[in-house]
Design a protein around this motif. Structure first.
Motif, PDB file in Angstrom:
ATOM      1  N   PHE A 174     -49.040  11.598   2.792  1.00 55.31           N
ATOM      2  CA  PHE A 174     -47.588  11.799   2.833  1.00 55.31           C
ATOM      3  C   PHE A 174     -46.890  10.456   2.622  1.00 55.31           C
ATOM      4  O   PHE A 174     -46.426   9.814   3.559  1.00 55.31           O
ATOM      5  CB  PHE A 174     -47.200  12.431   4.167  1.00 55.31           C
ATOM      6  CG  PHE A 174     -45.795  13.001   4.218  1.00 55.31           C
ATOM      7  CD1 PHE A 174     -44.969  12.984   3.110  1.00 55.31           C
ATOM      8  CD2 PHE A 174     -45.316  13.564   5.391  1.00 55.31           C
ATOM      9  CE1 PHE A 174     -43.694  13.512   3.162  1.00 55.31           C
ATOM     10  CE2 PHE A 174     -44.036  14.103   5.464  1.00 55.31           C
ATOM     11  CZ  PHE A 174     -43.228  14.071   4.342  1.00 55.31           C
ATOM     12  N   THR A 175     -46.811  10.034   1.382  1.00 59.16           N
ATOM     13  CA  THR A 175     -46.135   8.798   1.013  1.00 59.16           C
ATOM     14  C   THR A 175     -44.886   9.128   0.204  1.00 59.16           C
ATOM     15  O   THR A 175     -44.770  10.215  -0.369  1.00 59.16           O
ATOM     16  CB  THR A 175     -47.055   7.893   0.185  1.00 59.16           C
ATOM     17  OG1 THR A 175     -47.468   8.588  -1.001  1.00 59.16           O
ATOM     18  CG2 THR A 175     -48.291   7.502   0.984  1.00 59.16           C
ATOM     19  N   GLU A 176     -43.953   8.197   0.155  1.00 61.62           N
ATOM     20  CA  GLU A 176     -42.735   8.417  -0.617  1.00 61.62           C
ATOM     21  C   GLU A 176     -43.076   8.600  -2.094  1.00 61.62           C
ATOM     22  O   GLU A 176     -43.997   7.972  -2.618  1.00 61.62           O
ATOM     23  CB  GLU A 176     -41.775   7.229  -0.454  1.00 61.62           C
ATOM     24  CG  GLU A 176     -41.274   7.013   0.960  1.00 61.62           C
ATOM     25  CD  GLU A 176     -40.254   8.050   1.394  1.00 61.62           C
ATOM     26  OE1 GLU A 176     -39.859   8.891   0.564  1.00 61.62           O
ATOM     27  OE2 GLU A 176     -39.852   8.019   2.563  1.00 61.62           O
ATOM     28  N   LEU A 177     -42.312   9.460  -2.772  1.00 61.45           N
ATOM     29  CA  LEU A 177     -42.513   9.619  -4.203  1.00 61.45           C
ATOM     30  C   LEU A 177     -42.177   8.309  -4.906  1.00 61.45           C
ATOM     31  O   LEU A 177     -41.188   7.655  -4.567  1.00 61.45           O
ATOM     32  CB  LEU A 177     -41.626  10.739  -4.755  1.00 61.45           C
ATOM     33  CG  LEU A 177     -41.921  12.154  -4.259  1.00 61.45           C
ATOM     34  CD1 LEU A 177     -40.885  13.126  -4.827  1.00 61.45           C
ATOM     35  CD2 LEU A 177     -43.328  12.594  -4.655  1.00 61.45           C
ATOM     36  N   PRO A 178     -42.972   7.913  -5.892  1.00 59.23           N
ATOM     37  CA  PRO A 178     -42.665   6.675  -6.615  1.00 59.23           C
ATOM     38  C   PRO A 178     -41.473   6.871  -7.543  1.00 59.23           C
ATOM     39  O   PRO A 178     -41.017   7.999  -7.767  1.00 59.23           O
ATOM     40  CB  PRO A 178     -43.943   6.430  -7.409  1.00 59.23           C
ATOM     41  CG  PRO A 178     -44.494   7.797  -7.663  1.00 59.23           C
ATOM     42  CD  PRO A 178     -44.172   8.585  -6.421  1.00 59.23           C
ATOM     43  N   ALA A 179     -40.972   5.777  -8.089  1.00 59.12           N
ATOM     44  CA  ALA A 179     -39.916   5.870  -9.097  1.00 59.12           C
ATOM     45  C   ALA A 179     -40.545   6.371 -10.397  1.00 59.12           C
ATOM     46  O   ALA A 179     -41.599   5.901 -10.812  1.00 59.12           O
ATOM     47  CB  ALA A 179     -39.275   4.505  -9.303  1.00 59.12           C
ATOM     48  N   ASP A 389     -50.936  18.669  -1.958  1.00 57.63           N
ATOM     49  CA  ASP A 389     -50.935  17.213  -1.910  1.00 57.63           C
ATOM     50  C   ASP A 389     -49.828  16.719  -2.832  1.00 57.63           C
ATOM     51  O   ASP A 389     -49.765  17.125  -4.000  1.00 57.63           O
ATOM     52  CB  ASP A 389     -52.293  16.670  -2.366  1.00 57.63           C
ATOM     53  CG  ASP A 389     -52.455  15.173  -2.116  1.00 57.63           C
ATOM     54  OD1 ASP A 389     -51.453  14.442  -2.206  1.00 57.63           O
ATOM     55  OD2 ASP A 389     -53.588  14.727  -1.846  1.00 57.63           O
ATOM     56  N   PRO A 390     -48.941  15.833  -2.360  1.00 61.35           N
ATOM     57  CA  PRO A 390     -47.877  15.327  -3.226  1.00 61.35           C
ATOM     58  C   PRO A 390     -48.398  14.643  -4.488  1.00 61.35           C
ATOM     59  O   PRO A 390     -47.678  14.561  -5.491  1.00 61.35           O
ATOM     60  CB  PRO A 390     -47.138  14.328  -2.332  1.00 61.35           C
ATOM     61  CG  PRO A 390     -47.442  14.751  -0.938  1.00 61.35           C
ATOM     62  CD  PRO A 390     -48.837  15.317  -0.992  1.00 61.35           C
ATOM     63  N   ALA A 391     -49.645  14.156  -4.452  1.00 61.21           N
ATOM     64  CA  ALA A 391     -50.211  13.487  -5.609  1.00 61.21           C
ATOM     65  C   ALA A 391     -50.266  14.414  -6.825  1.00 61.21           C
ATOM     66  O   ALA A 391     -50.240  13.947  -7.972  1.00 61.21           O
ATOM     67  CB  ALA A 391     -51.613  12.962  -5.289  1.00 61.21           C
ATOM     68  N   THR A 392     -50.335  15.726  -6.592  1.00 61.35           N
ATOM     69  CA  THR A 392     -50.340  16.683  -7.699  1.00 61.35           C
ATOM     70  C   THR A 392     -49.043  16.589  -8.482  1.00 61.35           C
ATOM     71  O   THR A 392     -49.041  16.484  -9.712  1.00 61.35           O
ATOM     72  CB  THR A 392     -50.529  18.114  -7.168  1.00 61.35           C
ATOM     73  OG1 THR A 392     -51.796  18.217  -6.526  1.00 61.35           O
ATOM     74  CG2 THR A 392     -50.453  19.129  -8.297  1.00 61.35           C
ATOM     75  N   PHE A 393     -47.920  16.622  -7.773  1.00 57.61           N
ATOM     76  CA  PHE A 393     -46.632  16.512  -8.458  1.00 57.61           C
ATOM     77  C   PHE A 393     -46.504  15.162  -9.152  1.00 57.61           C
ATOM     78  O   PHE A 393     -46.024  15.082 -10.292  1.00 57.61           O
ATOM     79  CB  PHE A 393     -45.479  16.690  -7.472  1.00 57.61           C
ATOM     80  CG  PHE A 393     -44.142  16.388  -8.079  1.00 57.61           C
ATOM     81  CD1 PHE A 393     -43.495  17.327  -8.869  1.00 57.61           C
ATOM     82  CD2 PHE A 393     -43.546  15.150  -7.888  1.00 57.61           C
ATOM     83  CE1 PHE A 393     -42.274  17.037  -9.459  1.00 57.61           C
ATOM     84  CE2 PHE A 393     -42.320  14.850  -8.463  1.00 57.61           C
ATOM     85  CZ  PHE A 393     -41.688  15.802  -9.258  1.00 57.61           C
TER      86      PHE A 393
END
Length: 438
Positions: A174-179, A389-393
């Motif tokens: 659960f990390t912030e979305l990158p730019a 997992d947010p990494a998918t998006f």
């Protein structure tokens, strides 16, 4: 029973089937309530909040409780009211739990199409504000679903502050979305401590739900930003036809569907092996407000529009040939000699084959926020996706850097929230986050 990080019982927290005094004041439409008010007191309004709506219908109700939260694989409704909430300064762990407990009581009633409070909208004391705002009277449940999410800032602020003793429960992924390339994010429509996704087949029912949940939050949280949506842009069930976005194309053809249990387990639900017990069976919600330059798109030729998307505008079939649900053939060659589906076409770059098999459950909506002085529509897509997992998006969005559609899009809002598992009988939303792990 709820507990502190050490497993000791919390104090001053209402039981999940009771509305706290602060929640009661919110229901009564009172003015600002001091944060010192609270405690475990408060009238037991579970029965009153669940009172039947005499002018409405009990049909069209979606169960609020279950293994997973409603509003994810539920067949996508026609309307959306999405709200991001910011917790107020001075709110502590007990007040946060109290808010979630109050919201749970209200949400269960709202999704049944019931009025809130002992007096509802029109039967309470004449000299007191009604405990329900009343604009949904007679509209029934309208398949309302309420989906609750927790922002990363709930666990740890950007300054590293652990406001609620939850830092140890922060999932590693659960990390912030990158730019991302071409982001033009407005801080006024980005992020939030909590989110609520209200979906319904009647827009007034969705608005009514957010309006009343916001009243209940008075003195503890406020809406930071919200978005109305209409015309779903994805199907979440095989029983639904594929809808169209504001560019006029069918959207979400390859979506993970509710009937695809294997696909859901592989791509959408957080597995039972996850180290954070509270998140098992949950998911992650990504929301992106994407403005479309409608007027520029409308001047593009049909062939150019189809080349950019990679599908036919009418049938929705891939340009490599076939009908809508036929798999795209990225090796196919056009009659002109180049790839049938352009190398920078949206379908190619977003497809699981081009992203290591990554798949999401999309649940977005069209929006129109009026127009500017030049007569240009403030319109676009309120993109919502669920993934385990947010990494998918992140992977898919980074693949879209070369997407030729970017010429017509502007990403102006963004947010990421962890969606706790479903609410069991007797529990409040996210209760396992505040109790000792199994």
């Amino acid at each position: 029973m709820s507990g502190t990080p050490s497993g000791e019982p919390d104090t001053g927290v209402p039981e999940p089937n009771r509305v706290s005094r602060r929640g009661l004041f919110g229901l009564l439409g009172s003015g600002a309530v001091g944060l010192a008010v609270g405690g475990a007191g408060g009238a037991a309004l579970a029965t009153a909040a669940g009172a039947g709506n005499p002018g409405g219908s009990s049909s069209g109700a979606v169960p609020f409780r279950g293994a997973h939260q409603a509003g994810i694989v539920t067949p996508a409704q026609d309307r959306l009211h999405f709200a991001s909430f910011q917790l107020l300064r001075g709110v502590d762990r007990a007040a946060l739990i109290e808010l979630l407990s109050d919201w749970t009581v209200a949400a269960e009633a709202l999704t049944r199409g019931a009025e809130l409070g002992a007096g509802g909208a029109a039967s309470g004391p004449p000299l007191a504000p009604p405990s329900d705002t009343g604009e949904a009277l007679g509209l029934g449940a309208a398949k309302l679903t309420l989906t609750f999410g927790f922002g990363r800032s709930l666990f740890e602020t950007k300054d590293g502050e652990d406001r609620f003793g939850l830092a140890e429960r922060l999932p590693a992924e659960f990390t912030e979305l990158p730019a991302f390339a071409f982001d033009l994010l407005d801080s006024a429509t980005t992020g939030g401590d909590l989110c609520i996704q209200a979906c319904a087949d009647d827009p007034q029912v969705a608005v009514h739900a957010i309006r009343n949940l916001s009243r209940i939050a008075m003195g503890r949280a406020r809406i930071a930003w919200s978005q109305l949506g209409f015309g779903r842009t994805s199907s979440t069930s095989q029983s639904q036809d594929t809808p169209r976005n504001l560019f006029g194309f069918k959207d979400g053809t390859a979506n993970v569907m509710a009937e695809d249990r294997e696909g859901l387990a592989e791509h959408i639900w957080v597995p039972e092996s996850h180290p954070q017990e509270w998140l098992r069976g949950g998911s992650y919600l990504v929301a992106r407000k994407i403005a479309m330059t409608i007027e520029t798109w409308d001047r593009a030729s049909l062939s150019e529009q189809e080349r950019i998307v990679g599908r036919t505008k009418g049938e929705g079939g891939p340009l490599s040939g076939g009908a809508e649900f036929d798999a795209p053939n990225f090796e196919a060659v056009s009659t002109a000699g180049g790839p049938a589906i352009a190398t920078d076409a949206h379908v190619r770059l977003a497809h699981p084959e081009q992203n290591g098999g990554a798949r999401m459950l999309r649940r977005g909506y069209n929006y129109v926020d009026g127009s500017n002085p030049l007569g240009q529509l403030g319109a676009g897509l309120f993109f919502i996706s669920f993934q385990k997992d947010p990494a998918t998006f992140v992977r898919v969005q980074q693949s879209l850097k070369a997407d030729s559609m970017n010429e017509y899009l502007r990403h102006v809002g963004s947010g990421l929230w962890a969606i706790p598992r479903g609410i069991s009988p007797g529990e409040y939303v996210g209760q396992a986050l505040f109790t000792k792990s199994a």
